[in-house]
Design an enzyme around this catalytic site. Structure first.
Site, PDB file in Angstrom:
ATOM      1  N   LYS A  25       0.832  -1.212   0.000  1.00  0.00           N
ATOM      2  CA  LYS A  25       0.000   0.000   0.000  1.00  0.00           C
ATOM      3  C   LYS A  25       0.864   1.258   0.000  1.00  0.00           C
ATOM      4  CE  LYS A  25      -2.668   2.722   3.318  1.00  0.00           C
ATOM      5  NZ  LYS A  25      -1.584   3.574   3.812  1.00  0.00           N
ATOM      6  N   ASN A  26       1.798   1.324   0.941  1.00  0.00           N
ATOM      7  CA  ASN A  26       2.543   2.569   1.089  1.00  0.00           C
ATOM      8  C   ASN A  26       3.482   2.832  -0.085  1.00  0.00           C
ATOM      9  OD1 ASN A  26       1.177   3.135   3.398  1.00  0.00           O
ATOM     10  ND2 ASN A  26       2.807   2.531   4.807  1.00  0.00           N
ATOM     11  N   ARG A  96      -4.670   9.853   3.047  1.00  0.00           N
ATOM     12  CA  ARG A  96      -3.527  10.611   3.565  1.00  0.00           C
ATOM     13  C   ARG A  96      -2.548  10.947   2.438  1.00  0.00           C
ATOM     14  NH1 ARG A  96      -1.982  13.567   7.645  1.00  0.00           N
ATOM     15  NH2 ARG A  96      -4.101  12.901   8.063  1.00  0.00           N
ATOM     16  N   CYS A 120      -6.170   8.347   8.099  1.00  0.00           N
ATOM     17  CA  CYS A 120      -6.437   7.874   9.457  1.00  0.00           C
ATOM     18  C   CYS A 120      -6.070   8.909  10.507  1.00  0.00           C
ATOM     19  CB  CYS A 120      -5.670   6.580   9.701  1.00  0.00           C
ATOM     20  SG  CYS A 120      -6.341   5.211   8.753  1.00  0.00           S
ATOM     21  N   ARG A 125      -0.357  14.752  12.739  1.00  0.00           N
ATOM     22  CA  ARG A 125       0.203  14.545  11.389  1.00  0.00           C
ATOM     23  C   ARG A 125       0.406  15.845  10.594  1.00  0.00           C
ATOM     24  NH1 ARG A 125      -2.347   8.978   9.029  1.00  0.00           N
ATOM     25  NH2 ARG A 125      -0.254   8.653   8.277  1.00  0.00           N
ATOM     26  N   PRO A 126       1.248  16.756  11.093  1.00  0.00           N
ATOM     27  CA  PRO A 126       1.488  17.999  10.362  1.00  0.00           C
ATOM     28  C   PRO A 126       2.309  17.766   9.082  1.00  0.00           C
ATOM     29  CG  PRO A 126       2.917  17.869  12.290  1.00  0.00           C
ATOM     30  CD  PRO A 126       2.040  16.649  12.326  1.00  0.00           C
ATOM     31  N   ASP A 128       4.638  20.280   8.036  1.00  0.00           N
ATOM     32  CA  ASP A 128       5.646  21.346   8.023  1.00  0.00           C
ATOM     33  C   ASP A 128       6.953  20.906   7.354  1.00  0.00           C
ATOM     34  OD1 ASP A 128       5.538  19.740  10.518  1.00  0.00           O
ATOM     35  OD2 ASP A 128       7.427  20.742  10.948  1.00  0.00           O
ATOM     36  N   GLN A 129       7.343  19.650   7.561  1.00  0.00           N
ATOM     37  CA  GLN A 129       8.621  19.203   6.979  1.00  0.00           C
ATOM     38  C   GLN A 129       8.521  19.063   5.453  1.00  0.00           C
ATOM     39  OE1 GLN A 129      11.478  18.798   9.046  1.00  0.00           O
ATOM     40  NE2 GLN A 129      10.017  19.815  10.385  1.00  0.00           N
ATOM     41  N   ASP A 308       2.991   0.812  12.333  1.00  0.00           N
ATOM     42  CA  ASP A 308       1.808   0.209  11.693  1.00  0.00           C
ATOM     43  C   ASP A 308       1.532  -1.209  12.190  1.00  0.00           C
ATOM     44  OD1 ASP A 308       1.369   2.470  10.248  1.00  0.00           O
ATOM     45  OD2 ASP A 308       2.081   1.695   8.337  1.00  0.00           O
ATOM     46  N   ILE A 330       5.896   7.204  17.552  1.00  0.00           N
ATOM     47  CA  ILE A 330       5.735   7.917  16.270  1.00  0.00           C
ATOM     48  C   ILE A 330       4.446   8.747  16.235  1.00  0.00           C
ATOM     49  CG2 ILE A 330       5.783   7.702  13.741  1.00  0.00           C
ATOM     50  CD1 ILE A 330       8.218   6.303  14.762  1.00  0.00           C
ATOM     51  N   ARG A 400      -9.225   0.467   3.256  1.00  0.00           N
ATOM     52  CA  ARG A 400      -8.231   1.420   2.752  1.00  0.00           C
ATOM     53  C   ARG A 400      -6.909   0.749   2.440  1.00  0.00           C
ATOM     54  NH1 ARG A 400      -8.658   6.663   6.748  1.00  0.00           N
ATOM     55  NH2 ARG A 400     -10.487   7.480   5.729  1.00  0.00           N
TER      56      ARG A 400
HETATM   57  C1  UD1 Z   1       3.793   6.979   6.752  1.00  0.00           C
HETATM   58  C2  UD1 Z   1       2.943   5.783   6.424  1.00  0.00           C
HETATM   59  C3  UD1 Z   1       2.247   5.271   7.677  1.00  0.00           C
HETATM   60  C4  UD1 Z   1       3.268   4.986   8.764  1.00  0.00           C
HETATM   61  C5  UD1 Z   1       4.195   6.176   8.975  1.00  0.00           C
HETATM   62  C6  UD1 Z   1       5.348   5.849   9.915  1.00  0.00           C
HETATM   63  C7  UD1 Z   1       2.315   6.134   4.133  1.00  0.00           C
HETATM   64  C8  UD1 Z   1       1.243   6.533   3.186  1.00  0.00           C
HETATM   65  N1  UD1 Z   1       1.984   6.161   5.422  1.00  0.00           N
HETATM   66  O1  UD1 Z   1       2.927   7.994   7.269  1.00  0.00           O
HETATM   67  O2  UD1 Z   1       1.569   4.069   7.336  1.00  0.00           O
HETATM   68  O3  UD1 Z   1       2.593   4.735   9.971  1.00  0.00           O
HETATM   69  O4  UD1 Z   1       4.761   6.604   7.727  1.00  0.00           O
HETATM   70  O5  UD1 Z   1       6.073   4.786   9.440  1.00  0.00           O
HETATM   71  O6  UD1 Z   1       3.412   5.777   3.752  1.00  0.00           O
HETATM   72  N2  UD1 Z   1       5.810  14.735  11.117  1.00  0.00           N
HETATM   73  C9  UD1 Z   1       5.883  16.079  11.392  1.00  0.00           C
HETATM   74  N3  UD1 Z   1       5.911  16.960  10.347  1.00  0.00           N
HETATM   75  C10 UD1 Z   1       5.872  16.554   9.049  1.00  0.00           C
HETATM   76  C11 UD1 Z   1       5.799  15.182   8.770  1.00  0.00           C
HETATM   77  C12 UD1 Z   1       5.762  14.287   9.830  1.00  0.00           C
HETATM   78  O7  UD1 Z   1       5.912  16.495  12.553  1.00  0.00           O
HETATM   79  O8  UD1 Z   1       5.892  17.418   8.149  1.00  0.00           O
HETATM   80  C13 UD1 Z   1       5.776  13.755  12.229  1.00  0.00           C
HETATM   81  C14 UD1 Z   1       4.449  12.989  12.311  1.00  0.00           C
HETATM   82  O9  UD1 Z   1       3.477  13.692  13.048  1.00  0.00           O
HETATM   83  C15 UD1 Z   1       4.890  11.715  12.996  1.00  0.00           C
HETATM   84  C16 UD1 Z   1       6.315  11.498  12.465  1.00  0.00           C
HETATM   85  O10 UD1 Z   1       6.745  12.755  11.975  1.00  0.00           O
HETATM   86  O11 UD1 Z   1       4.947  11.894  14.374  1.00  0.00           O
HETATM   87  C17 UD1 Z   1       6.432  10.471  11.361  1.00  0.00           C
HETATM   88  O12 UD1 Z   1       5.489  10.758  10.335  1.00  0.00           O
HETATM   89  P1  UD1 Z   1       5.698  10.283   8.835  1.00  0.00           P
HETATM   90  O13 UD1 Z   1       6.847   9.307   8.771  1.00  0.00           O
HETATM   91  O14 UD1 Z   1       5.740  11.463   7.955  1.00  0.00           O
HETATM   92  O15 UD1 Z   1       4.353   9.479   8.592  1.00  0.00           O
HETATM   93  P2  UD1 Z   1       3.404   9.507   7.328  1.00  0.00           P
HETATM   94  O16 UD1 Z   1       4.197   9.774   6.090  1.00  0.00           O
HETATM   95  O17 UD1 Z   1       2.211  10.333   7.629  1.00  0.00           O
END
Ligand code: UD1
Length: 422
Positions: A25-26, A96, A120, A125-126, A128-129, A308, A330, A400
């Site tokens: 999926k991812n 997402r 989900c 889940r911001p 900003d990065q 996950d 996480i 999903r």
């Molecule tokens: C992806 C996966 C999800 C998995 C997660 C962690 C997909 C579609 N989804 O989610 O299944 O659970 O990786 O392995 O691939 N964060 C920030 N700012 C940002 C981006 C992230 O603060 O701009 C934080 C998030 O809130 C979280 C952490 O960084 O605490 C990791 O998030 P991230 O690895 O980006 O997860 P997703 O890409 O949303």
């Protein structure tokens, strides 16, 4: 609006037999938007037949791409007719990964307008990065009315330092950088298998991505990317869910078509619990006679224990002998499934990002509600272990990300079905 469907599981059957895992999926949700970067049609195979993929097909079509999709077989995307740079609110809400349209459209045409994504609810889940990464490539970013606009007159390679390891932002910057002028270097990059898979797909279109799978990724942008035929890697989380389900039911299951090295963190924990796990090139066999021991889990970025799989794993731990401590590092809201499993007789205390699980000998079937995708998977595991009937409401979350999960479990001997409520 709550859906009228529910999943019904009569627990207690040991899962036995052989099953084939679907495509990831991812990976799929990154590779499909990446086809927009190509200047020619691309064909993707081994895609899972899941709601997230169907939502992306609708998004690509809404942008003007010509998409031929035969579920379970292939998807061909011809991005040449695409002129739109905006994705509508309702489409963005469906998953997402709609935020990958930011990187893909920015790389393709220098501009993207995308609403904050749905998906989900497992924490704030911001993004900003993601935006910081685009700015390092020379883009302007704006967030107004729930809509994110990114725009660059000239997208130029740059150095991106992430404040934390983020899968989504690593992928988004890789997408945009593939078509930027010059070289982008991503520091503190995520190392998940789907990052490597996306890099392989981009390289198969003629991109120059090096270092994926390490924490420094170098991308030399290309003006022209050609078409490619690509098969995505197997789903690490579906594999893990099936491994956990096999252990939970004291079964004996061989999972084919997986990549055992992606599963090492889970395999190590299952072995520690007393489950027997063996593997060959592309198959894993999980056998259990019960008598599981409690273990401690701390979620981490790859190659650590994946967040996950924390949810299905903590369902399994509710019947392990002793006390297990599960730390979620996480996402801040990833224990909602435990409130549901408590209704089934589990003894669990949640304090902030830690769950303390005292194993009980038996769970009992009850009506429960899935609150997100992997919470749904955890409830399936709990239902398979429980005595009596478990009704899982809101199975749409499970759809999903799990491809025909009921059929797969039924083929292994589970009693599982779906009903529409009148
Ligand atoms: C992806 C996966 C999800 C998995 C997660 C962690 C997909 C579609 N989804 O989610 O299944 O659970 O990786 O392995 O691939 N964060 C920030 N700012 C940002 C981006 C992230 O603060 O701009 C934080 C998030 O809130 C979280 C952490 O960084 O605490 C990791 O998030 P991230 O690895 O980006 O997860 P997703 O890409 O949303």
């Amino acid at each position: 609006m709550p859906s009228k469907e529910r999943m019904l599981i009569t627990g207690g059957n040991a899962l036995e037999g052989e099953v084939r895992v679907s495509g990831g999926k991812n990976t799929a949700v990154a590779v499909i938007p990446a086809t927009l970067l190509s200047d020619e049609p691309c064909t993707i195979e081994n895609l899972p037949d899941i709601e997230d993929v169907r939502a992306l097909v609708d998004i690509l079509r809404s942008l003007g791409a010509k998409v031929t999709y035969v579920p379970g077989e292939f998807m061909t995307v011809d991005p040449r007719p695409v002129e739109m740079q905006e994705v509508g609110y309702r489409l963005c809400q469906r998953l997402r990964a709609s935020y990958y349209l930011l990187g893909a459209l920015l790389g393709r045409s220098g501009r993207a307008e995308v609403y904050y994504p749905g998906g989900c609810e497992i924490g704030s889940r911001p993004v900003d990065q993601h935006l910081k990464g685009f700015r390092a490539l020379g883009a302007q970013t704006e967030e107004v009315g729930g809509r994110i606009t990114v725009e660059a007159k000239e997208l130029k390679g740059g150095d991106v330092f992430f404040d934390m390891v983020t899968v989504g932002a690593t992928i988004n910057v890789m997408l945009a950088a593939a078509k930027a002028q010059g070289t982008t270097i991503i520091y503190n990059a995520a190392k998940e298998p789907h990052i490597v898979d996306l890099a392989n797909f981009l390289n198969s279109m003629g991109a120059k991505v090096k270092g994926a799978g390490t924490d420094v990724i170098r991308i030399r942008g290309q003006q022209y990317l050609h078409g490619a035929n690509y098969a995505v890697i197997p789903d690490q989380i579906e594999t893990g869910t099936l491994m956990i389900a096999a252990a939970a039911t004291h079964g004996d299951v061989v999972i084919h078509g997986c990549i055992p090295t992606h599963m090492e963190a889970l395999t190590a924990k299952l072995l520690e619990m007393g489950v027997r796990v063996s593997d060959s090139d592309d198959a894993i066999r999980v056998r259990s006679m019960g008598g599981h021991r409690a273990v401690n889990i701390k979620t981490q970025v790859y190659p650590g224990f994946p967040t996950d799989l924390q949810q299905p794993m903590s369902a399994l731990l509710t019947t392990a002998r002793g006390t297990s401590i599960v730390q979620e590092t996480i996402f801040e809201q990833r224990f909602k499934h435990l409130d549901e499993i408590r209704r089934m007789g589990a003894r669990v205390r949640v304090a902030d990002r830690m769950a303390i699980i005292e194993g009980v000998p038996q769970l009992y079937g009850a009506p429960v509600t899935a609150t997100d995708l992997r919470a749904g998977a955890a409830l399936i595991v709990a239902g398979l272990m429980a005595k009596g009937v478990t009704e899982i409401y809101e199975p749409k979350y499970i759809d999903r990300g799990y491809d025909h999960i009921e059929e797969k479990l039924r083929s292994l001997g589970a009693t599982i079905s779906r009903e529409r409520e009148e």
